[in-house]
Structure formats: structure tokens, C-alpha cells
Design an enzyme around this catalytic site. Sequence first.
Site, mmCIF file in Angstrom:
data_model
loop_
_atom_site.group_PDB
_atom_site.id
_atom_site.type_symbol
_atom_site.label_atom_id
_atom_site.label_comp_id
_atom_site.label_asym_id
_atom_site.label_seq_id
_atom_site.Cartn_x
_atom_site.Cartn_y
_atom_site.Cartn_z
ATOM 1 N N HIS A 254 0.831 -1.208 0.000
ATOM 2 C CA HIS A 254 0.000 0.000 0.000
ATOM 3 C C HIS A 254 0.863 1.254 0.000
ATOM 4 O O HIS A 254 0.559 2.232 -0.699
ATOM 5 C CB HIS A 254 -0.931 -0.011 1.208
ATOM 6 C CG HIS A 254 -2.074 -0.970 1.073
ATOM 7 N ND1 HIS A 254 -3.050 -0.846 0.104
ATOM 8 C CD2 HIS A 254 -2.398 -2.090 1.777
ATOM 9 C CE1 HIS A 254 -3.919 -1.836 0.218
ATOM 10 N NE2 HIS A 254 -3.548 -2.606 1.225
ATOM 11 N N ALA A 366 6.104 -21.867 -20.238
ATOM 12 C CA ALA A 366 6.580 -22.661 -21.374
ATOM 13 C C ALA A 366 6.096 -22.069 -22.696
ATOM 14 O O ALA A 366 6.841 -22.031 -23.692
ATOM 15 C CB ALA A 366 6.106 -24.105 -21.225
ATOM 16 N N GLY A 423 10.017 -12.422 -12.518
ATOM 17 C CA GLY A 423 10.840 -13.463 -11.919
ATOM 18 C C GLY A 423 10.211 -14.119 -10.719
ATOM 19 O O GLY A 423 10.923 -14.667 -9.868
#
Length: 462
Positions: A254, A366, A423
Site C-alpha cells: 500500500h 513454457a 521473476g
Amino acid sequence: MRLPKITSLYGRIFAIFWFTMFLVILAVLALPSFDPRKPRDIPPPHYDRMLEIRDRIEQMFSSSKDLVPVLNNLEGWSHRGPDDHKLRLFITDLDGNVITTDRRPDFSYKALRNFVTSIDNPLSPQQKLYGKTMISGPFPVRLARKDYFLYIGARWSEPPHFLIQLFDHPFRLLLAVMLVSTPLLLWLAWALSQPARRLELAAQRVAKGVFEIDPELEKGTSEFRQAGASFNQMVTAVNLMISRQQRLLSDISHELRSPLTRLRMAQALAKRKLGDSADLTRIDTEAQRLEQMIAKLLELSSVQVDSHLNREAQPLASLCDALLADSQFEAEQVGKTLLSSDVPNRMVNCHPQLLMSALENIVRNAIHYGKEQIKVSLDVNVDTLSIRVEDDGEGVPDDEFDSIFRPFYRVSTARDRHSGGAGLGLAIAENAIRQHNGTIRAARSTLGGLLVEVTLPLLAES
């Protein structure tokens, strides 16, 4: 006097052990004393019956002056008693010599001679078992105007043969006592294993992500009560730590979103005044990535707690059919091919949304990095499901297979920040799979790219 309650585990073990040993020793020492082949006092009912027989004999032969007719009559004489057993009557002189007219004495006479040599107190008649004959005596009796001793033999059917075998073989006696004490020892083992079993089940629940205290752990012996109390304190501390971590991440998100929103508003105003430029576009792109990263961080935090509260049994088809259909459509939109195997007809206990999110992250990863082909295969081995997702992309170096599941980890190939993402996708998937007691690993695909294999436990078939 009230005995104190034993609450210590070791106290109970020692108490029951010594109690069992006491029973064994008591049985070994006491049982031989019940062996009827040892001389013992005649029970009162039998003693009174023997006296009646002696008085009857004295009365029957009170007028006889010669002992030989008396002996002839006694050897052919029988008495039916309450047990309907035939009695044998024997006479000895005061020196213990057996007086008989039978020239071929049977086993009873041989047993009588042995009995006479060991029992010679007429004031305390006794009895002893020889084979199946119980000989009792001596009873003072007056026949042919002289004093003699009367011995009475009766057929004896007790005790059972197996008891005699126990008396004759101490090892069998010890084995019998051990068999009797085995239920007590089994009860001891069961009583001691219950608190440990409760503690084991509680640990298994925690391993599955169920952080709940169990009041039953604080019952039993003092050692298990202390261990249970410590375990519950640990669970409470873990819950508190996770709650604080989640609150911290929520507060941080926040706090970060507020200046991020102002930054994007300022960028929009600057773009309106100054027009479009590469610098303003770069600012907007980085701001969008930062917002995505914050959203992924919140997602990673949310999957770490409370997933165990919404577990339910689901067929694999309800989880995978829609996912595979959407993924195949998505792959076709970018000119790629997704091949998938049939979904097994099995059940899995899971948090549906969490598990779907994890598998979706792996498949989309993938699709994103694959060049032309993506392959998804589902196989069942007994009660375990194996999901293999392969692509034909650039892949990952072999020494970085374990690292790609770490948050924010970037590899030095095409899977870098320029290709998009924060990531966190595989890190979220790894966390979700682990919460379902599964495993996830990376390897090189036969297609040339990356292989991600997930194993999950299935519900046993009924």
C-alpha cells in the site's frame, strides 16, 4: 492411604515393568506350591470323609481277632464316594511296614512305600499325588485288637495334564507366565504410543501447512505434556510470524502503490504538456513493471498462508481440462503448438485456485519461452501424479535448474527482464506445489528447452 498418581513417562515404564516382573516372580515361586505331587494337608471336606471311612472299617471288623481275614476283606472291599471313584485301602504297622496278603503288589503299593517314608505323623495326615492316584494318611485305626495306620488311595483326575507339564518344565512355566503378562505389556506399549502418535499426526498437519494447536497434545505423561505444550507454542509463534509477515507485505504494498500512482499521474501530465518522448515512455514502462512486481509479491505472500483452510477433493479433469484448453488456445494465438495427454480419472485433495494458479504459471511460462512446440503430459504411478511441461526454447543452463525457483532470480539467457515478467512465477508455483506435499524440479527437455516436472499425491482409489 491413596497412592500418588504417576504422571512421568519413565515412572510409568518402571512401575509397570517392576509390576510385571513381580507377577512373573510370584507366579514362578507360587505355582510349584500348588503341585499336587508335593505333600500337603488334606482339605477339611476330604479329611472328614476319610475319618468316616476309617470309623466304618473299625465298626465292620471290630469283632475280628485275626488281621489276615481283615486284610483279605479290605483288598476286595470298595467304597463309592460322592465322586463315584473306587477307593483303595492300605494297612501298615506303627513302624511303617506295609501289611498285605497280595504277593504281586502293583504300582499303588510302591507309591505307598514312598509315601510312608515321607509322611509318618498320624496327628497331621497329608495327601500326595502319584500318577493318577491320590494317597492320603496316615489315619490311626484299631484292627484285630492292635493299632495300625490306615492309608486311603483314590483315583485323581485333577489337575489337567498341561499343568503337570508346566510343573515339570520350568521353561514352559516361564513361557506361560510370559503369555499371561503379554496383554499387560501390549497395553503398556499402546498407552505409551498414543501421545507420541498424536504428536506425530500434529507434526504431519504442520508439514501440510495446517498451523493449528491441538489441546490433546498437552495430556498424558509429564514428558509428553511438556513436548505438546512446546509444540503448540511453536505453532502459535509460526502463525504469529506468518501473520506479521503478511501484514508487513500488505502495508509495504500500500505504501509503495501510493507514490507509484502519483508517479504515473505525474508522467501522464508531463506527457500531455511536453508530448510523447522516449524518456516518458521508459518511465511508464518501469512504473508498470513495478506495479506488476508488487502484485506478484502480494500473490506470493497470500499463497503462503491459509491455503489449508480451503482444501477439497477435486477430480483432475475439473482442474486440468479448462487449463489445457485455454493454454492451447493461447499458444495458437502466438503461432505455437501445445500437445497434451489425456487427463487421468483420479481425485486430488487441494486448494483449487492455488493449484490451478501454480500449473497455469508453469504452462504459460513454457508458452512464452517456447519457439514452436510445448508438450504437457500427465501420468499416474499408483497414488502419485506426474505433470511434465516441456518447451523447445533456449532452455536454462544446467547449473541453474534449482535457482530458477527462487524469487526474482534471472538467468543469463533469453529468459531475462527484457522478455517480460518479474521473476516470481516459478517461485509462486514452487511454493504452491510444496504446500500440496508435492515436488517440482527443472531439467533439460527432450525438445531442447526446459522441462518442469511436478509430482503431486493423489487420493487413494476406493
